[in-house]
Write an enzyme that holds these catalytic residues in place. Sequence first.
Site, PDB file in Angstrom:
ATOM      1  N   LYS A  11       0.843  -1.211   0.000  1.00  0.00           N
ATOM      2  CA  LYS A  11       0.000   0.000   0.000  1.00  0.00           C
ATOM      3  C   LYS A  11       0.877   1.259   0.000  1.00  0.00           C
ATOM      4  O   LYS A  11       1.931   1.258  -0.601  1.00  0.00           O
ATOM      5  CB  LYS A  11      -0.972  -0.033   1.183  1.00  0.00           C
ATOM      6  CG  LYS A  11      -1.729  -1.350   1.298  1.00  0.00           C
ATOM      7  CD  LYS A  11      -2.900  -1.263   2.216  1.00  0.00           C
ATOM      8  CE  LYS A  11      -3.524  -2.635   2.358  1.00  0.00           C
ATOM      9  NZ  LYS A  11      -4.814  -2.634   3.008  1.00  0.00           N
ATOM     10  N   GLU A  97      -9.777  -0.566  -1.824  1.00  0.00           N
ATOM     11  CA  GLU A  97      -9.458   0.827  -1.447  1.00  0.00           C
ATOM     12  C   GLU A  97      -9.548   1.746  -2.658  1.00  0.00           C
ATOM     13  O   GLU A  97      -9.870   2.927  -2.530  1.00  0.00           O
ATOM     14  CB  GLU A  97      -8.065   0.876  -0.789  1.00  0.00           C
ATOM     15  CG  GLU A  97      -8.113   0.276   0.611  1.00  0.00           C
ATOM     16  CD  GLU A  97      -6.807  -0.318   1.096  1.00  0.00           C
ATOM     17  OE1 GLU A  97      -5.747  -0.038   0.502  1.00  0.00           O
ATOM     18  OE2 GLU A  97      -6.859  -1.079   2.080  1.00  0.00           O
TER      19      GLU A  97
HETATM   20  C1  PEP Z   1      -5.015  -5.910   1.315  1.00  0.00           C
HETATM   21  O1  PEP Z   1      -4.639  -4.765   1.399  1.00  0.00           O
HETATM   22  O2  PEP Z   1      -5.225  -6.388   0.205  1.00  0.00           O
HETATM   23  C2  PEP Z   1      -5.206  -6.675   2.537  1.00  0.00           C
HETATM   24  C3  PEP Z   1      -5.734  -7.866   2.447  1.00  0.00           C
HETATM   25  O3  PEP Z   1      -4.824  -6.083   3.724  1.00  0.00           O
HETATM   26  P1  PEP Z   1      -4.680  -6.811   5.170  1.00  0.00           P
HETATM   27  O4  PEP Z   1      -3.881  -8.075   4.953  1.00  0.00           O
HETATM   28  O5  PEP Z   1      -3.938  -5.822   6.013  1.00  0.00           O
HETATM   29  O6  PEP Z   1      -6.048  -7.097   5.666  1.00  0.00           O
END
Ligand code: PEP
Length: 250
Positions: A11, A97
């Site tokens: 991210k 997101e």
């Molecule tokens: C993601 O960002 O795709 C995700 C699954 O995040 P997390 O593993 O932090 O839930």
Amino acid sequence: MRTPIMAGNWKMHKTAAEATALAAGIVEQVREVTGVEVVLCPPFTALGTVAEAVKGTTISLGAQNCHYEAQGAFTGEVSPNFLLDFGCKYVIIAHSERRQHFGEDDALINRKLKAVLGLGLVPVFCVGESLEQREKDLTFDVLRKQVLGGLAGIQVQDPSRLVVAYEPVWAIGTGKVATPQQAQEAHRYLRDLLAGLWGTETAEGVRLQYGGSVKPDNVRELMACPDIDGALVGGASLDAGSFARIVRFQ
Ligand code: PEP
């Protein structure tokens, strides 16, 4: 038959220097692992240095997004060609997101998928329902709409050209992981949708990842599900030790 695929989505975390150090740590810790494909998806700004860090290893590079045009007057956007330039093999498309904060709808996602597939990048195409949708028993309807909308007019014959990630929005970054039963049921439904589009043989070859609060201590039971072929990992991929334990899920 389907090689497991573990991808880290970093991210908007890590400067180029921090990302390079993280990549070097992962390289070190997964060196001995065989039979699992590992993909690192750093921010755009770290693609160059992370590409250097994974050079000569079996780890693949991925990006987190891109534009649907190869070039043009799109200030601030990143062409899929630029990703190829850095040696990316994968690109995450339609992460929740991006759907949520950047208004990406099925039509835009469809353009992106067509563009990246056309250039030979492998999309990690994300789908998943919100908590409200799950509580209203709409999970399958949502998945159906997202898959059919995103893949409209797209023909995939070689299943290695596409990865689909089931990421229930309520499980992303919340610490609330789907149960193996919930995840398997959604994955089976996704595979059946792909079979309806391109036939059983292709659908059986496409790798389906689960994403949403995957951690070293829950990855094993998820990976034991017959239609779960890997994980898309956010938070737990930001630490080399925890991501390496996820990669070594057996
Ligand atoms: C993601 O960002 O795709 C995700 C699954 O995040 P997390 O593993 O932090 O839930």
